[in-house]
Every structure is written in C-alpha cells, then in structure tokens.
Design an enzyme around this catalytic site. Structure first.
Site, short mmCIF file in Angstrom:
data_model
loop_
_atom_site.label_atom_id
_atom_site.label_comp_id
_atom_site.label_asym_id
_atom_site.label_seq_id
_atom_site.Cartn_x
_atom_site.Cartn_y
_atom_site.Cartn_z
N ASP A 1 0.80 -1.22 0.00
CA ASP A 1 0.00 0.00 0.00
C ASP A 1 0.84 1.27 0.00
O ASP A 1 0.36 2.34 0.40
CB ASP A 1 -0.93 0.00 1.21
CG ASP A 1 -0.16 -0.09 2.53
OD1 ASP A 1 0.81 -0.88 2.61
OD2 ASP A 1 -0.53 0.61 3.49
N ARG B 1 4.08 1.27 -12.04
CA ARG B 1 3.55 0.87 -10.74
C ARG B 1 2.55 -0.28 -10.91
O ARG B 1 2.54 -1.24 -10.15
CB ARG B 1 2.87 2.06 -10.05
CG ARG B 1 3.81 3.17 -9.65
CD ARG B 1 3.14 4.18 -8.71
NE ARG B 1 1.99 4.85 -9.30
CZ ARG B 1 2.04 5.98 -9.99
NH1 ARG B 1 3.21 6.57 -10.21
NH2 ARG B 1 0.92 6.54 -10.47
N LYS C 1 -6.62 -0.34 6.54
CA LYS C 1 -5.43 -0.07 7.35
C LYS C 1 -5.28 1.42 7.58
O LYS C 1 -5.50 2.23 6.67
CB LYS C 1 -4.18 -0.59 6.65
CG LYS C 1 -2.90 -0.42 7.49
CD LYS C 1 -1.66 -0.50 6.63
CE LYS C 1 -0.91 0.80 6.67
NZ LYS C 1 0.43 0.74 6.07
N GLU D 1 -3.01 0.16 13.78
CA GLU D 1 -1.54 0.23 13.70
C GLU D 1 -0.97 1.50 14.33
O GLU D 1 -0.73 2.48 13.65
CB GLU D 1 -1.09 0.14 12.24
CG GLU D 1 0.42 0.14 12.06
CD GLU D 1 0.84 0.12 10.60
OE1 GLU D 1 2.06 0.16 10.34
OE2 GLU D 1 -0.03 0.07 9.71
N GLU E 1 2.23 2.47 15.19
CA GLU E 1 3.61 1.98 15.05
C GLU E 1 4.57 2.74 15.96
O GLU E 1 4.72 3.96 15.84
CB GLU E 1 4.08 2.10 13.60
CG GLU E 1 5.51 1.62 13.42
CD GLU E 1 6.02 1.75 11.99
OE1 GLU E 1 7.23 1.52 11.77
OE2 GLU E 1 5.21 2.07 11.09
N LYS F 1 -1.73 -4.41 14.07
CA LYS F 1 -0.45 -4.40 13.36
C LYS F 1 0.58 -3.65 14.20
O LYS F 1 0.89 -2.49 13.93
CB LYS F 1 -0.60 -3.77 11.97
CG LYS F 1 0.67 -3.87 11.13
CD LYS F 1 0.45 -3.44 9.69
CE LYS F 1 1.76 -3.54 8.91
NZ LYS F 1 1.60 -3.21 7.48
N SER G 1 2.51 -8.81 8.63
CA SER G 1 1.97 -7.90 7.62
C SER G 1 3.16 -7.09 7.13
O SER G 1 3.39 -5.96 7.56
CB SER G 1 0.89 -6.99 8.21
OG SER G 1 0.42 -6.08 7.23
N TYR H 1 5.50 6.32 4.56
CA TYR H 1 4.83 5.51 3.54
C TYR H 1 4.40 6.41 2.39
O TYR H 1 3.96 7.51 2.59
CB TYR H 1 3.60 4.83 4.15
CG TYR H 1 3.85 3.38 4.46
CD1 TYR H 1 3.48 2.39 3.56
CD2 TYR H 1 4.47 3.02 5.65
CE1 TYR H 1 3.72 1.05 3.85
CE2 TYR H 1 4.70 1.69 5.94
CZ TYR H 1 4.33 0.70 5.04
OH TYR H 1 4.58 -0.60 5.33
#
Length: 377
Positions: free
Chosen positions: A52, A74, A164, A204, A206, A246, A315, A377
């Site tokens: 993603d 892509r 997500k 998530e 993180e 996650k 993941s 990301y």
C-alpha cells in the site's frame, strides 16, 4: 406499611429499568461478516502482503532499480505481486493503495478478482498520511477522518474487505501524552467507522525504530500506546472480534548498541501483548519496521514456539518485497524469477507463523538491513 411496600417496589422497578437500559448489545449490520473476514485473514500459516505504499514511496522503490515512476510501471510491479501463482497458500490478505484497488492486469482482470481467485482478501489503506503535531517536539498526527465513512463505503463496493490506518509514536521525540492520546483516539474513530462500513480495521500505532533506547524503554512505550488505544476503542464500541492489530515488535532502537536476539524480542513482545491485548482479538499481524528479511522472520518464528491466545503472524512490506524488487529490475523477462522470490519469502514467513522456520536455506541478501530513519509511507 403499604406505602413502604409500594415505595420499595417502585425503587426495584426503577433499578431494574436502569439495569436494563445499561445493557447495550452491539448488533451491527456487518458484524458476522467482519468476524469471518478477520478469521480468514488470521488463518494458519498465512499473513498479509503490505503493498500500500503511496505513489511517491513506490516511486522511490522503483527509482532504486532504475525504473521510472509512472502509473504503468507501478501497475506492472503490482500485477507481478498480485498474480503470483500459489501466493494464496501463504498470503491471506493484501493491503492496497487506492490506485491499485481500481487497477487491472494487462489482460483486463481486476486486481481484486485476481486476488480472490487465490483466496487472498483485498484490503485498502485509508489514512491520509502524517503531519506535524503542533506544540510538540517533532511528533506527528495522522489525517484522514474527514469523509472516511464515504471512502470506506466506496472501497467496500470496489471489493475491499479490510482497511489499514497507520499512525506513529516516536520515542526520541517523546512520546508526549497528547501525542499518545491523539494517536489512540484517531485509531479508535477510524476502527469504528471502518466496521460500520463492512471493513475489518487493522489498528496500527507503530512505535518507530528510530532512537538509541533499549528494549525496556520500548516495552514501556508499547504498553502505554496500546493501553490508550484499547481504552478509546472500547469507548467507541469497536467490536474486538472484528479487528486485527499491526504492532511493531518490542526491540531496542535502531541506534542502540545492545541488540536483542530473537528469543528476547519474542519474550518482550509477547509480554506486552499479554498485558494489553484481549484474547477476543483474532490476529496480531506484525509490521517489519525496517528489519531485514531474515531478522523479521526469525523474530516471528521465535514468537510462535508455543501456543498464543491470538493468531501471531505478519503484515510485511519491505521484508517481503526487497529481494523481489531487485530480482524484477523492471524487466518483463524477470517476472517469473521475481515471483519465485516472493513465494520463497512468503513461505519462510508462513513457516515462521507456525514456529517451524529453518533459516539454513537463506542467502546473504536476506540479512541486508532496510531501516530508514523517519521512514514515510
């Protein structure tokens, strides 16, 4: 006496009424489907392929192999991933970027249909990225709640069945209480909205690898953010049986001199999970967070040496794709070899999910570090 009896009866009736009103049974439109989807993703020997990355981040990956960042390139790379024969034996779900959700293979088959044929559940990234959090020491907050209900409904129609949302916690920059609470509350609101649209939310928060902190400090911060997150999810009536987590593994910071072997990472990570995560949650799908392909697989394997209350799996993005990307190098004649590399990494992590991974067949490339400070990301 009669008055006292009437009064007593009245009080009991009022008390019973209050008691009945206090019991709220959640019966959402999608509850059964959410539970089924969560258990499909959290199924034995399988985990999630995270693909993603935003167009900009995907562009950096393509640039690393000398390939131009165009929509077609892509699409070609993501087709390589989605169409790998036999991938569904090891991969139960794939997280897509919005562009990818609506793309098709060169032959015209939608990616989501190609994935379903392999029994892979399509997922979708729904957050809008990180921005600076005002009046903090360089901490971030995650955008994307505005219009999220409409986006989730459209993603469901397009075939996505889980979502997500990535927020982050920085140890070197804090973490401040306001950053922890903003992270937790945002995740809880997102989870409630996603469930009401039929999407299983991956939660998530993180804890970034950045920093010189030791493993004990990481454990302390992980416990703090998960306590806040579950508190706010409970407040927002999120159904725990219909979510997936996650988390980052509990490890020393990337710049800490005292490294931790897999057994210690497993001990600390499972300790954190047992202290914070209800057994109602079906699956724990770890992020790799910049660990090498080998390191992330060894740590996952160590966590599955004894039964856990949840499905403990993976993941991974870079930890599944690093060798794949280099093998492909943008050349059509390398697709088969790149897909073989993906299957090799997926099988290794499938074995680790079952606690039976053997690293003896790994090459030196699998041990290459992929940590990037301040990774976006």
């Amino acid at each position: 006496m009669a008055l006292m009896m009437k009064s007593s009866a009245g009080l009991k009736a009022v008390s019973a009424g209050r008691s009945r009103r206090a019991v709220v049974v959640r019966a959402g439109k999608y509850d059964e489907e959410l539970i089924k989807t969560a258990h499909t993703v959290a199924s034995k020997g399988r985990g999630i392929l995270a693909m993603d990355e935003s167009n900009a981040t995907c562009g950096k990956r393509l640039d690393s192999i000398g390939v131009e960042n165009t929509e077609e390139n892509r699409r070609a790379y993501r087709e390589l991933l989605c169409s790998t024969p036999g991938l569904g034996q090891y991969i139960s779900g794939a997280i897509l970027f919005e562009e990818t959700l609506y793309q098709s293979t060169k032959s015209g088959k939608k990616f989501v249909d190609a994935m379903r044929e392999e029994n892979i559940v399509p997922g979708i990234k729904v957050d809008k990225g990180l921005v600076p959090l005002a009046n903090t020491n360089g901490e971030s907050w995650c955008m994307g709640l505005d219009g999220l209900d409409k986006r989730c409904s459209e993603y469901y129609k397009a075939g996505a069945r889980f979502a997500k949302w990535r927020s982050v916690v920085s140890i070197p920059h804090g973490p401040s209480l306001i950053a922890l609470r903003d992270c937790a509350y945002g995740l809880a609101r997102y989870a409630a909205i996603a469930q009401n649209s039929g999407l299983v939310p991956i939660v998530e928060p993180e804890v970034l690898l950045d920093g010189e902190h030791d493993i004990d400090r990481c454990l302390e911060v992980q416990e703090a953010i998960w306590a806040e997150t579950f508190k706010y999810m409970a407040d927002n009536k999120v159904m725990f049986e219909g979510i997936l987590l996650k988390p980052a593994m509990v490890t020393p910071g990337a710049d800490c001199k005292n490294r931790a072997p897999p057994a210690k990472v497993a001990e600390y990570t499972l300790k954190m999970l047992r202290r914070r995560v209800p057994p109602a949650v079906p699956g724990i799908m770890f992020l790799s967070g910049g660990q090498s392909e080998l390191e992330s697989t060894l740590n996952l394997n160590a966590m599955n040496q004894a039964p856990n209350p949840w499905h403990v799996s993976f993941s991974y993005a870079r930890a599944l794709q690093n060798t794949v990307l280099k093998t492909w190098a943008g050349k059509p004649e390398n697709v088969a070899a790149a897909q073989a590399a993906l299957l090799k990494r997926a099988k290794a992590n499938s074995d680790a999910q079952q606690g039976k991974y053997d690293p003896s067949a790994e090459d030196k490339a699998a041990a290459e570090g992929m940590y990037q400070k301040g990774y976006v990301y």
